[in-house]
Design an enzyme around this catalytic site. Structure first.
Site, PDB file in Angstrom:
ATOM      1  N   LYS A  36       4.606  -6.720  26.766  1.00  0.00           N
ATOM      2  CA  LYS A  36       3.522  -7.719  26.778  1.00  0.00           C
ATOM      3  C   LYS A  36       4.040  -9.153  26.907  1.00  0.00           C
ATOM      4  O   LYS A  36       3.347 -10.005  27.446  1.00  0.00           O
ATOM      5  CB  LYS A  36       2.662  -7.578  25.524  1.00  0.00           C
ATOM      6  CG  LYS A  36       3.390  -7.979  24.255  1.00  0.00           C
ATOM      7  CD  LYS A  36       2.526  -7.786  23.024  1.00  0.00           C
ATOM      8  CE  LYS A  36       3.285  -8.251  21.799  1.00  0.00           C
ATOM      9  NZ  LYS A  36       3.015  -7.431  20.613  1.00  0.00           N
ATOM     10  N   ARG A 131      -2.488  -6.998   8.938  1.00  0.00           N
ATOM     11  CA  ARG A 131      -3.152  -6.896  10.228  1.00  0.00           C
ATOM     12  C   ARG A 131      -3.720  -5.479  10.277  1.00  0.00           C
ATOM     13  O   ARG A 131      -4.402  -5.089   9.350  1.00  0.00           O
ATOM     14  CB  ARG A 131      -2.194  -7.243  11.381  1.00  0.00           C
ATOM     15  CG  ARG A 131      -2.947  -7.728  12.623  1.00  0.00           C
ATOM     16  CD  ARG A 131      -2.019  -8.114  13.770  1.00  0.00           C
ATOM     17  NE  ARG A 131      -1.354  -6.971  14.374  1.00  0.00           N
ATOM     18  CZ  ARG A 131      -0.457  -7.057  15.351  1.00  0.00           C
ATOM     19  NH1 ARG A 131      -0.100  -8.247  15.840  1.00  0.00           N
ATOM     20  NH2 ARG A 131       0.110  -5.982  15.863  1.00  0.00           N
TER      21      ARG A 131
HETATM   22  C1  LIG Z   1       4.149  -6.981  20.118  1.00  0.00           C
HETATM   23  C2  LIG Z   1       4.275  -5.770  19.321  1.00  0.00           C
HETATM   24  C3  LIG Z   1       5.542  -5.205  19.107  1.00  0.00           C
HETATM   25  C4  LIG Z   1       6.818  -5.818  19.628  1.00  0.00           C
HETATM   26  O1  LIG Z   1       7.181  -6.933  18.856  1.00  0.00           O
HETATM   27  P1  LIG Z   1       8.521  -7.758  19.153  1.00  0.00           P
HETATM   28  O2  LIG Z   1       8.571  -8.721  18.035  1.00  0.00           O
HETATM   29  O3  LIG Z   1       8.339  -8.396  20.477  1.00  0.00           O
HETATM   30  O4  LIG Z   1       9.665  -6.827  19.157  1.00  0.00           O
HETATM   31  C5  LIG Z   1       5.607  -4.036  18.370  1.00  0.00           C
HETATM   32  N1  LIG Z   1       4.495  -3.467  17.871  1.00  0.00           N
HETATM   33  C6  LIG Z   1       3.260  -3.972  18.045  1.00  0.00           C
HETATM   34  C7  LIG Z   1       2.087  -3.288  17.461  1.00  0.00           C
HETATM   35  C8  LIG Z   1       3.113  -5.151  18.780  1.00  0.00           C
HETATM   36  O5  LIG Z   1       1.882  -5.659  18.970  1.00  0.00           O
END
Ligand SMILES: *Cc1c(COP(=O)(O)O)cnc(C)c1O
Length: 357
Positions: A36, A131
């Site tokens: 993302k 969350r």
């Molecule tokens: C964005 C996201 C991640 C990845 O997080 P990073 O800090 O970029 O490694 C993992 N799990 C969920 C649910 C996320 O939304």
């Protein structure tokens, strides 16, 4: 017209991914590459897979669809608990989906029935970041919801930390996650393959070998893309921080006072900026702004350059202490943080340049 630009070195991404994957696999943990941060750029997704990621994960179905359209067939996980309005797409395109509501599980089951597909779900547990996720005493209700489904298989339990409230992963909270996964097994009557123990912020526990046994998966974006860990406030020493740069073109260079002249109200974004009187200083304006980036998340690469402020389309720099010449048409580059990277790849005005070396 080439700028503003975000450039991404896919070889560096693949190397970062490879290092994270080998660190984790030595502890029995597989890594899903999280796309993302770069709006699921297919070349970057490919580099994550080249580096050995077990699959790709993204928070948006639009991004998963994009990667599928580019022909990526590897397993894909939807990271954001699904909207009831997107169950059809989840059923058609995702292999794995994070879940926290029993009624969403039955909606997805129905969508899978219609599509003739199966989706694995990971039940999210809230370990304190507040969350998404069930409370640790909510296992029975979720297990019952999954048991009623024919097309949904519970793959395991997962958690997200560090994101909304900045709660850090620890041996204590991740051990709780492992024990909740074991509790799910008792209710469901079959073993679970996955305990998904978080994101980049969980890597320190892998590095110092304190990750609770049983954690079998991490979902990693920031470390692979940027080589940083914002929640731990560190550059990860064994990874490269050089994969991604944001660059913009200079449109004005002039010496001006450092204090505004006249009565001041709020800036274009409702903030009241405060300035220090440092006399007359050389400034440059870049053709990039808040519509493209998060200025707070940019670090200038060249010494002697600092950011003064940004409006929607202009980024103002103090270049008084910059040693070189700087004039319209010159390009200034920055190292972006996760938020700036996310914004730049989302902006329709920033071109993404993939460098395959
Ligand atoms: C964005 C996201 C991640 C990845 O997080 P990073 O800090 O970029 O490694 C993992 N799990 C969920 C649910 C996320 O939304």
């Amino acid at each position: 017209m080439r700028y503003p630009e975000i450039s991404i070195r896919t070889k560096v991404i693949a190397e970062n991914a490879g290092k994270v994957v080998s660190l984790c696999s030595a502890r029995g943990i597989n890594v899903w590459g999280v796309t993302k941060g770069v709006s699921a750029n297919p070349s970057v997704a490919g580099a994550m897979l080249d580096g050995g990621c077990a699959g790709l994960a993204d928070s948006r179905m639009d991004n998963i669809r994009k990667m599928r359209l580019f022909g990526i067939r590897e397993p894909m996980m939807l990271l954001r608990i699904p909207m009831p309005g997107e169950m059809k797409q989840v059923a058609a395109m995702a292999d794995v989906c994070l879940m926290s509501m029993p009624e969403s599980i039955s909606m997805l089951d129905k969508a899978c029935e219609d599509a003739g597909t199966k989706v694995g779900v990971i039940i999210m547990v809230d370990l304190g970041d507040l969350r998404e996720g069930i409370w640790p005493d909510g296992v029975a209700v979720m297990a019952e919801a999954v048991s009623k489904c024919r097309r949904i298989r519970c793959l395991g339990a997962g958690s997200n930390l560090g994101c909304l409230s900045g709660v850090l992963p620890t041996v204590t909270n991740l051990s709780l996650l492992v024990s909740i996964a074991r509790e799910f097994e008792t209710f469901l009557g079959y073993p679970l393959e996955v305990v998904s123990g978080g994101a980049t912020s969980s890597l320190p526990l892998v590095e110092d070998a304190s990750m609770p046994p049983g954690v079998s998966q991490l979902r990693i974006g920031e470390a692979i893309l940027l080589g940083t860990d914002v929640s731990g406030g560190r550059a990860i020493p064994y990874l490269s921080q050089d994969a991604i740069r944001i660059s913009a073109e200079v449109v004005e260079v002039r010496s001006k006072p450092s204090l505004p002249i006249g009565e001041t109200g709020s800036d274009a974004f409702g903030n009241k900026p405060v300035f220090e009187n440092r006399g007359i200083r050389r400034r440059a304006i870049l053709a990039i702004g808040r519509q493209d980036i998060r200025p707070e998340g940019l670090a200038p690469i060249d010494k002697g350059i600092s950011i003064i402020g940004a409006s929607s389309d202009h980024l103002t720099l103090d270049v008084e202490e910059f040693d070189g010449s700087i004039r319209p048409g010159d390009v200034v580059s920055f190292s972006p943080d996760y938020g700036a990277t996310l914004a730049a790849t989302t902006s329709a005005y920033v071109r993404t340049r993939i460098i395959e070396s």
